[in-house]
Design an enzyme around this catalytic site. Sequence first.
Site, PDB file in Angstrom:
ATOM      1  N   CYS A 130       6.713  -8.328  11.199  1.00  0.00           N
ATOM      2  CA  CYS A 130       6.244  -7.110  10.532  1.00  0.00           C
ATOM      3  C   CYS A 130       7.235  -5.950  10.639  1.00  0.00           C
ATOM      4  CB  CYS A 130       4.889  -6.692  11.097  1.00  0.00           C
ATOM      5  SG  CYS A 130       3.622  -7.972  10.898  1.00  0.00           S
ATOM      6  N   LYS A 195      -6.006  -3.612  15.059  1.00  0.00           N
ATOM      7  CA  LYS A 195      -5.673  -4.891  14.433  1.00  0.00           C
ATOM      8  C   LYS A 195      -5.256  -5.868  15.515  1.00  0.00           C
ATOM      9  CE  LYS A 195      -2.665  -7.249  11.248  1.00  0.00           C
ATOM     10  NZ  LYS A 195      -1.725  -7.172  10.128  1.00  0.00           N
ATOM     11  N   LYS A 248      -9.916  -4.917  12.416  1.00  0.00           N
ATOM     12  CA  LYS A 248      -9.572  -6.188  11.787  1.00  0.00           C
ATOM     13  C   LYS A 248      -9.255  -7.226  12.843  1.00  0.00           C
ATOM     14  CE  LYS A 248      -5.962  -8.195   9.046  1.00  0.00           C
ATOM     15  NZ  LYS A 248      -4.575  -8.131   8.779  1.00  0.00           N
TER      16      LYS A 248
HETATM   17  C1  PBG Z   1       0.207  -8.142   7.197  1.00  0.00           C
HETATM   18  C2  PBG Z   1      -1.240  -8.477   7.104  1.00  0.00           C
HETATM   19  C3  PBG Z   1      -1.890  -9.632   7.543  1.00  0.00           C
HETATM   20  C4  PBG Z   1      -3.209  -9.518   7.141  1.00  0.00           C
HETATM   21  C5  PBG Z   1      -3.341  -8.306   6.492  1.00  0.00           C
HETATM   22  N1  PBG Z   1      -2.110  -7.678   6.493  1.00  0.00           N
HETATM   23  C6  PBG Z   1      -1.368 -10.833   8.235  1.00  0.00           C
HETATM   24  C7  PBG Z   1      -0.875 -10.755   9.613  1.00  0.00           C
HETATM   25  O1  PBG Z   1      -0.896  -9.722  10.276  1.00  0.00           O
HETATM   26  O2  PBG Z   1      -0.397 -11.797  10.050  1.00  0.00           O
HETATM   27  C8  PBG Z   1      -4.272 -10.554   7.365  1.00  0.00           C
HETATM   28  C9  PBG Z   1      -5.340 -10.606   6.324  1.00  0.00           C
HETATM   29  C10 PBG Z   1      -6.165 -11.847   6.308  1.00  0.00           C
HETATM   30  O3  PBG Z   1      -6.047 -12.756   7.141  1.00  0.00           O
HETATM   31  O4  PBG Z   1      -7.000 -11.923   5.405  1.00  0.00           O
HETATM   32  N2  PBG Z   1       0.578  -7.621   8.421  1.00  0.00           N
HETATM   33 ZN    ZN Z   2       2.786  -7.651   8.792  1.00  0.00          ZN
END
Ligand code: PBG
Ligand code: ZN
Length: 325
Positions: A130, A195, A248
């Site tokens: 990221c 998150k 999340k």
């Molecule tokens: C990007 C991001 C992710 C998700 C939302 N934005 C993936 C991750 O962090 O690996 C996951 C969304 C989902 O699983 O529906 N950083």
């Molecule tokens: Zn990401």
Amino acid sequence: MAFPQSRPRRLRRTAALRALCRETILTPDDLVWPLFVEPGQGVRRPISAMPGQFRMSPDEAAKAAREAWDLGIQAVILFGIPPHKDAVGSAAYDRDGVVPQAIRRIRDAAPEMCVITDVCLCEYTDHGHCGLVDKGVVLNDATLELLAKEAVAHVKAGATMVAPSDMMDGRVAAIRDALDDEGYEDVAIMAYSAKYASAYYGPFREAAESTPAFGDRRAYQMDPPNALEALREVTLDEEEGADIIMVKPAGPYLDIVHMVRELTDLPVAAYQVSGEYSMIHAAGERGWVDLERVMMESLVGIKRAGADMILTYFAPEAARLLGRR
Ligand code: PBG
Ligand code: ZN
């Protein structure tokens, strides 16, 4: 008063009584539908691990957004899958990249739609992390500038709101500064504040081809056993200027949704992620659970826990059901 005077069943006798006494009402206004955008035209590619979801070219994404609008859905969140990935995620801040193109098409097809964009580098980097990577470490401060550029590119194309999901420290402030510098002080930031480093993102990473090439995201996303840390993240994001706070995943973290609801006066969003969606679908397909009922129960549970809005791949299906009633 106790039994036999008190009989809670009295208010459950008929559908009308239950409707009258219902505490939590889910409406299509609560829902945000995530869309995956890839280059091209007329592309509508099924995502195998997410039945009913597609990777779409900007024109098809606009059609889908319009259909969602007609079902009562007023917000979408966009994820881009670029034509080329590189070490610094250049396509993320390309002002003519897939996400800016999709924003413009959606603006035409559904002018009043709230168009949110996910701001992160993992869909755009060849290593799938990221942020910028140096010697196996994801650099925090150096990444901030790129995230800010990405957010500005999205807003210049017409995004209503940006949603940073990278989990770098200080990114809300960096994005806020950059937007303000460009004269976009009225554009809101929805922060993925709490998150977690979750296994529930599996199907999404297949869809976005964003599985990290080495290691995992545990050095920047949150450790699942932690709750107080989520409150610290929320407080920091509030101080940095976040307008909406997100938790999340949603279903396995309803305690966090509830705690965050108690802590903040800002609107709270919860993201029912890809794995939550796919698991419910899989069980429904096998006939082990009633797909429609579990879908609605999962969504109302998230709202009951304290979410004002829910990001969910079920958005169109749920809106269709809510419209029928
Ligand atoms: C990007 C991001 C992710 C998700 C939302 N934005 C993936 C991750 O962090 O690996 C996951 C969304 C989902 O699983 O529906 N950083
Ligand atoms: Zn990401």
